[in-house]
Design a protein around this motif. Structure first.
Motif, PDB file in Angstrom:
ATOM      1  N   GLU A   1       1.762   7.185  -6.401  1.00  0.00           N
ATOM      2  CA  GLU A   1       0.682   8.158  -6.618  1.00  0.00           C
ATOM      3  C   GLU A   1       1.172   9.586  -6.357  1.00  0.00           C
ATOM      4  OE1 GLU A   1      -2.912   5.343  -5.011  1.00  0.00           O
ATOM      5  OE2 GLU A   1      -2.669   7.313  -4.077  1.00  0.00           O
TER       6      GLU A   1
ATOM      7  N   GLY B   1       2.643  -3.621  -4.789  1.00  0.00           N
ATOM      8  CA  GLY B   1       2.312  -2.194  -4.777  1.00  0.00           C
ATOM      9  C   GLY B   1       2.432  -1.580  -6.163  1.00  0.00           C
TER      10      GLY B   1
ATOM     11  N   GLU C   1       2.437   1.873  -3.385  1.00  0.00           N
ATOM     12  CA  GLU C   1       1.432   2.416  -4.296  1.00  0.00           C
ATOM     13  C   GLU C   1       1.197   3.897  -4.002  1.00  0.00           C
ATOM     14  OE1 GLU C   1      -2.363   0.455  -4.219  1.00  0.00           O
ATOM     15  OE2 GLU C   1      -3.124   1.653  -5.888  1.00  0.00           O
TER      16      GLU C   1
ATOM     17  N   ASP D   1      -2.378   4.577 -12.385  1.00  0.00           N
ATOM     18  CA  ASP D   1      -1.618   5.686 -11.811  1.00  0.00           C
ATOM     19  C   ASP D   1      -0.318   5.960 -12.550  1.00  0.00           C
ATOM     20  OD1 ASP D   1      -3.446   6.106  -9.785  1.00  0.00           O
ATOM     21  OD2 ASP D   1      -2.515   4.617  -8.466  1.00  0.00           O
TER      22      ASP D   1
ATOM     23  N   SER E   1      -0.380  -2.864  -8.392  1.00  0.00           N
ATOM     24  CA  SER E   1      -1.655  -2.276  -8.047  1.00  0.00           C
ATOM     25  C   SER E   1      -1.735  -0.824  -8.534  1.00  0.00           C
ATOM     26  CB  SER E   1      -1.855  -2.434  -6.540  1.00  0.00           C
ATOM     27  OG  SER E   1      -2.638  -1.451  -6.036  1.00  0.00           O
ATOM     28  N   ALA E   2      -0.616  -0.087  -8.449  1.00  0.00           N
ATOM     29  CA  ALA E   2      -0.587   1.285  -8.977  1.00  0.00           C
ATOM     30  C   ALA E   2      -0.812   1.259 -10.489  1.00  0.00           C
ATOM     31  CB  ALA E   2       0.736   1.954  -8.647  1.00  0.00           C
TER      32      ALA E   2
ATOM     33  N   GLU F   1       0.829  -1.206   0.000  1.00  0.00           N
ATOM     34  CA  GLU F   1       0.000   0.000   0.000  1.00  0.00           C
ATOM     35  C   GLU F   1       0.868   1.262   0.000  1.00  0.00           C
ATOM     36  OE1 GLU F   1      -3.346   1.660   2.998  1.00  0.00           O
ATOM     37  OE2 GLU F   1      -2.980  -0.511   3.030  1.00  0.00           O
TER      38      GLU F   1
END
Lengths: 381, 289
Positions: free
Chosen positions: A297, A325, A293, A334, A328-329, A290
């Motif tokens: 961002e 991470g 990520e 992103d 997921s980004a 997390e």
């Protein structure tokens, strides 16, 4: 936390340290009012958290309230070192006999506070150290005893003062020390401290920086001054909230790493291969998916960023977490610029597998990664 | 042989019941560190990884004959924790905690000095002696191999990066230590050089510095005069802008002082080759040893 001059002077007055009469104004009309209250020629000073405001035109002398109003209007419209001027300080213009330097800071080598004074104030201490180092007096503060009254008098004597001035100036230094001690100050300067023609000593300027790590001890004070301790842009604020170290630079490659030294070294490596970093982003220890990520961002919010280099030396951090991470980004859309990953250490194989499957370039050494990202950044630029 | 931490070091973990304290105690035990007790005021009688917890450092030391302490206590209380360890004559006292107020740092550093105790940090990854399988540290043990090069640094992961490069090149480490990323730290660069100088099994040094202050310049001047064995340097922050804190509180160029260029020049003047990239450190060591 850097204090504005009027905030620092508020503290000075609490400690009975004389400052010129005057007040703070947010508009030119208010400035005129303050000048009328002072009833004498005044100085109009920009309130900005930046040095060298005099050179930037942020300090002007006005003989009448109308003149003060005009100067205030000009100064309030200025930007000084890229900072907007949101208020001015109106103070009595002093009849100067002598300009003095007084300051206290931390000597990193001695690991002690050091009190610094000079009878030749006005210019910066750095300039003074270049020009006439013999005019600078320094005294280290004993960490268990604190700064003592006789030492403060010795400062004044060493600076060349005589008679009752020894006690007057000594008392100034002692009060300054008491403020440093009470407010966890890491740097304070009064430059100039004025010896007026009528024989008074007054703090004409005030610079006061409180140790950020001590702010939890000074909550009452921070509440009183009604502002955020640090001026930050949106990205810096988000990074701070997430406990990440974040610095913006003028290149176009964002370096996201774990650990301050490694992040600096990564910026340097980018430069070795002819690139320039836009972002220093240290995720800190033990970053999970997390956090990675979130870091990406934040980095992507800065419009300079044309490429991202993630460089992780995993000790407590796990490479598979970092990979998750990143994925997921990417899946959230992103990442809109070329990306290169280099990571080694804990769970390296698992992390590598995740990235390779997803088609994200993965490199083993810092050098390869830095040279690759520079190449990619050049292609998009 | 090594410095600061050896096979006889018996460690107390202050803040052992907190998240960081518990996690790193586990990792230290796994590596081989002799942790004999933990301390968290008010939690005596508990046990973490089988290590007994005490209310005070003095009680823990008396019961288990401890010699050193590692501190994971949150910043507002870390200064007090260090003073407690110093009062109990533990040596060294390793302060992992980041963001300790500088006033508290100054107090603990000088109290330790008065008593002849070494404080490492604050804001340090700790000390590791691979040959003794002991780390009083949060460093990942597997990147360090035993050998005869002393390694000191102001950062964490950059140290692991360089240590891993040395390990891959077949160069081992006598002791590696993090000096800490704050402007005021206990053991200074020059003092660390002097400790390594006294260790007859350390045959070369790596000094990893960064922008801010002039600890590297001072150490370079000392090395030039007194230290005859090979030394290799690395300085992080060649491209850092002035006036910005680069992650570490101490990593800041103020005015014209604390630049990487000045440090590199001082090292070169002292005959110390300075690596341009972390991976060059191992190569320079091989060339100079």
């Amino acid at each position: 936390m850097k204090l504005f001059e009027h905030e620092a002077k508020e503290i000075f007055r609490t400690f009975k340290m004389p400052t010129p009469p005057g007040g703070f104004a947010k508009t030119s009309a208010e400035a005129k009012k303050r000048a009328i209250e002072v009833g004498k020629p005044v100085v109009v000073k920009a309130l900005v958290l930046s040095g060298k405001r005099g050179k930037a035109g942020g300090v002007k002398f006005a003989d009448t309230p109308e003149e003060a109003e005009k100067f205030a209007e000009e100064i309030l419209a200025m930007r000084i070192n890229d900072l907007p001027v949101e208020a001015v300080l109106i103070e009595e213009k002093l009849d100067i006999q002598q300009e003095i330097y007084a300051g206290i800071t931390i000597d990193r080598n001695e690991r002690k506070y050091v009190v610094i004074g000079s009878a030749a104030g006005g210019m910066s201490i750095e300039e003074l150290a270049e020009e006439s180092p013999e005019k600078i007096v320094k005294m280290h503060v004993d960490p268990s005893l604190g700064f003592q009254a006789y030492e403060a008098r010795e400062m004044a004597i060493a600076m060349g003062f005589k008679g009752k001035q020894i006690n007057q100036l000594g008392s100034f230094f002692l009060k300054l020390w008491n403020i440093v001690d009470a407010f966890d100050v890491e740097l304070t300067e009064i430059n100039p401290l004025i010896l007026a023609k009528d024989g008074r000593f007054l703090a004409a300027d005030a610079r006061l920086n409180i140790d950020d790590n001590s702010l939890y001890r000074h909550k009452d004070f921070i509440e009183k001054i009604k502002r955020e301790p640090v001026e930050q842009n949106e990205r810096e604020r988000l990074a701070t909230e997430n406990d990440m170290a974040y610095v913006e630079l003028d290149g176009n490659i964002a370096c996201i790493c774990n650990g301050a030294g490694l992040t600096m070294a990564t910026l340097d490596a980018v430069s070795v291969y002819g690139g320039k970093a836009s972002t220093f982003l240290d995720l800190g220890g033990g970053a999970d998916a997390e956090r990675v990520e979130r870091g990406i961002e934040i980095a992507m919010m800065y419009s300079n960023v044309k490429a991202i280099l993630v460089n992780i030396m995993a000790g407590i951090t796990r490479c598979d977490d970092v990979a998750k991470g990143i994925l997921s980004a990417r899946d959230d859309g992103d990442i809109k610029v070329p990306l290169v990953i280099r990571m080694v250490g804990t769970n390296e194989e698992e992390g590598q597998e995740l990235l390779t499957k997803a088609g994200i370039p993965f490199l083993k050494t810092m050098e390869d990664a830095a040279s690759k990202i520079v190449e990619l950044a050049k292609e998009v630029a | 042989m090594a410095i600061l931490v050896d096979k006889d070091t018996r460690v107390i973990v202050q803040g052992i019941t907190g998240g960081q304290g518990t996690f790193h105690s586990g990792s230290m035990l796994e590596y081989g560190t002799k942790i004999v007790a933990g301390v968290t005021p008010g939690k005596a009688g508990e046990s973490i990884h089988g290590i007994p917890v005490f209310d005070s450092v003095r009680e823990a030391k008396d019961a288990h004959d401890a010699t050193a302490s590692i501190i994971f206590v949150p910043a507002p209380f870390a200064g007090d924790a260090a003073m407690e360890a110093i009062a109990a004559d533990l040596n060294p006292v390793v302060v992992i905690t980041e963001h300790v107020p500088v006033k508290d740092e100054i107090r603990m550093i000088h109290e330790a000095k008065r008593k002849g105790i070494t404080v490492i940090g604050p804001n340090t990854p700790g000390v590791i002696t691979p040959g003794a399988k002991q780390k009083v540290a949060i460093m990942p043990g597997h990147v360090f191999s035993a050998g005869n090069v002393g390694l000191m640094s102001r950062s964490g992961t950059l140290t692991y990066e360089i240590a891993a490069g040395m390990t891959n090149a077949g160069i081992g480490i006598s002791t590696a230590l993090g000096l800490g990323g704050d402007p005021c730290v206990g053991l200074t660069t020059i003092e660390a050089v002097k400790l390594f100088e006294q260790d007859k099994d350390t045959k070369a040094l790596v000094v990893v510095g960064e922008i801010g202050g002039d600890a590297e310049e001072r150490a370079a001047a000392y090395i030039k005069k007194n230290y005859d064995l090979p030394v290799v340097g690395f300085i992080a922050g060649r491209t850092a802008p002035p006036g910005k804190r680069m992650g570490h509180a101490g990593a800041i160029i103020s005015g014209s002082s604390g630049t990487a260029a000045a440090k590199i020049k001082a090292m070169n003047d002292a005959g110390i080759p300075v690596a341009e990239k972390p991976s060059d450190v191992a190569r320079l060591l091989k060339e100079n040893m």
